[in-house]
Each structure stands twice: as structure tokens, then as C-alpha cells.
Design a protein around this motif. Structure first.
Motif, mmCIF file in Angstrom:
data_model
loop_
_atom_site.group_PDB
_atom_site.id
_atom_site.type_symbol
_atom_site.label_atom_id
_atom_site.label_comp_id
_atom_site.label_asym_id
_atom_site.label_seq_id
_atom_site.Cartn_x
_atom_site.Cartn_y
_atom_site.Cartn_z
ATOM 1 N N ILE A 234 94.292 64.858 9.432
ATOM 2 C CA ILE A 234 95.305 64.692 8.388
ATOM 3 C C ILE A 234 96.461 63.828 8.908
ATOM 4 N N GLU A 235 96.835 62.819 8.096
ATOM 5 C CA GLU A 235 97.946 61.932 8.440
ATOM 6 C C GLU A 235 99.210 62.753 8.691
ATOM 7 N N ALA A 236 99.999 62.483 9.646
ATOM 8 C CA ALA A 236 99.860 61.404 10.610
ATOM 9 C C ALA A 236 99.383 61.912 11.979
ATOM 10 N N ARG A 237 99.881 63.071 12.377
ATOM 11 C CA ARG A 237 99.584 63.505 13.751
ATOM 12 C C ARG A 237 98.151 64.011 13.906
ATOM 13 N N GLY A 238 97.528 64.398 12.783
ATOM 14 C CA GLY A 238 96.121 64.785 12.832
ATOM 15 C C GLY A 238 95.206 63.610 13.160
ATOM 16 N N PHE A 239 95.706 62.363 12.939
ATOM 17 C CA PHE A 239 94.915 61.180 13.306
ATOM 18 C C PHE A 239 94.781 61.078 14.822
ATOM 19 N N ILE A 240 95.857 61.378 15.505
ATOM 20 C CA ILE A 240 95.895 61.183 16.968
ATOM 21 C C ILE A 240 94.980 62.209 17.630
ATOM 22 N N LEU A 241 95.157 63.474 17.228
ATOM 23 C CA LEU A 241 94.330 64.546 17.805
ATOM 24 C C LEU A 241 92.883 64.404 17.352
ATOM 25 N N GLY A 242 92.688 64.159 16.061
ATOM 26 C CA GLY A 242 91.339 64.069 15.501
ATOM 27 C C GLY A 242 90.568 62.882 16.052
ATOM 28 N N GLY A 243 91.255 61.764 16.259
ATOM 29 C CA GLY A 243 90.595 60.586 16.820
ATOM 30 C C GLY A 243 90.095 60.861 18.228
ATOM 31 N N ALA A 244 90.941 61.518 19.023
ATOM 32 C CA ALA A 244 90.551 61.844 20.402
ATOM 33 C C ALA A 244 89.371 62.823 20.399
#
Ligand code: PRP
Ligand code: ADE
Length: 173
Positions: free
Chosen positions: A55-65
Motif C-alpha cells: 500500500i502506497e507509500a511506505r508499503g511499497f518500500i517494504l513490499g518491494g523488498a
């Protein structure tokens, strides 16, 4: 290492009375970031998933990793108006406002087993809308993983009442 020691609290942001739990300091800390990624997938215990949705925005960083670590694809769940192709949308109420999330109509294949990731769950409005979207698109949300839970706001329990498995690494009252 205590993950809380790398999460920063900003009082009265973005509005008076909100204690904002800022995980950017966890992301900056190499050990904190690695540890969070490892712990967010642990409840899957070897279960196969097909995609990670963040989920945008910080979920992108964790989810991408996490998607990279699991070698699966990533679905960005974006705030209204940001995605270029045809979308499906769900609106939701926030601790401090109203918003809408969207995914591309073809982001999820029927039967996809999905791990949903965000930095924090408060009222569960955002994650609840994200689950509806992913399941309307034909996916099945196997686990919802958050770094931070604010249990007093009831979001995690709301998702559990929908029959979802929920994990959070730290809690704040
Ligand atoms: C925060 C957080 C979650 C949501 C949780 O995002 O990252 O997505 O709030 O709140 P809820 O459980 O009450 O729905 P925010 O709205 O601050 O958006 P941003 O990540 O785009 O800054
Ligand atoms: N989203 C909703 N409530 C929040 C909080 N207290 N800290 C960070 N993100 C939030």
C-alpha cells in the motif's frame, strides 16, 4: 535488536493529537530493515504465495523488498488518480481523513495467493479497502503484514473478524 528503538514518534503530525509512528528511521537502519522484512514474511512459514501487494507509500518500500526476497511479483496499491491504465477503486476512512485506493484491473490473476504489506495498521480502513480490491480482482489475501499495529484503533481485529490472518511486529497504545 528492539525494532521499536529504530521507529521514531512525531507528536502532532500531520494533525494535533496524532502520534505519528515514523518507520523511515527503521528503513535507514540496515539491520532494522532486514529484520523487518524477514519477520513480516515469517507467518507464511514456507506457504507458497504468488504476489506481494503493498500500500502506497511506505508499503511499497517494504513490499518491494519482500517480493524480491520471495522472488514473486509486486502489486502497487495506489492512492486515487496515480495509475495510468484502467483501474478498480475502493474508498475508505482514515484516522485523519477520507481517501481512495486503486489497482490496475489486470494486476491480479484469478486465484493469486497474495501477501498484503503496509507499514502500519490503525483503523484498518486502508487495509480493508485493499483486501476488497485484491479479492474483487480474483485474488486471495493469505496474510496481512504490518510493522506497526495501533491496537486501540481496532484495525487488526477488524481484519481478523473478516477471517484474515494478521501479523504486526510492534504495537503502540
Ligand atoms: C498510513 C499508513 C497506512 C494507513 C493506516 O498511511 O501507512 O497506509 O495510514 O491507517 P488506517 O489503518 O487507519 O487506514 P497514510 O494515510 O499516512 O498515507 P501515506 O503512506 O501515503 O503517507
Ligand atoms: N496512519 C494512521 N495513523 C498513523 C499513525 N499514528 N502513525 C503513522 N501512520 C498512521
Amino acid at each position: 535488536m528492539d525494532l521499536k528503538s529504530v521507529i521514531r514518534t512525531i507528536p502532532d503530525y500531520p494533525k494535533k493529537g496524532i502520534m505519528f509512528r515514523d518507520i523511515t528511521t527503521l528503513l535507514t537502519d540496515a539491520r532494522g530493515f532486514r529484520r523487518a522484512v524477514d519477520e513480516l514474511v515469517q507467518p507464511l512459514a514456507g506457504q507458497k504465495i504468488d504476489k506481494v501487494a503493498g500500500i502506497e507509500a511506505r508499503g511499497f518500500i517494504l513490499g518491494g523488498a519482500i517480493a524480491h526476497q520471495l522472488s514473486v511479483g509486486f502489486v502497487p496499491i495506489r492512492k486515487k488518480g496515480k495509475l495510468p491504465y484502467k483501474t478498480i477503486a475502493e474508498s475508505y476512512e482514515l484516522e485523519y481523513g477520507v481517501d481512495e485506493v486503486e489497482i490496475h484491473v489486470d494486476a491480479v490473476e484469478k486465484g493469486d495467493r497474495i501477501l498484503l504489506v503496509d507499514d502500519l495498521i490503525a483503523t484498518g480502513g486502508t487495509a480493508g479497502a485493499a483486501i476488497k480490491l485484491l479479492e474483487r480482482a480474483g485474488g486471495e489475501v493469505m496474510l496481512c503484514s504490518f510493522v506497526v499495529d495501533l491496537p486501540d484503533l481496532g484495525g487488526a481485529d477488524k481484519l481478523r473478524a473478516l477471517g484474515k490472518k494478521v501479523t504486526a511486529l510492534v504495537e503502540y497504545e
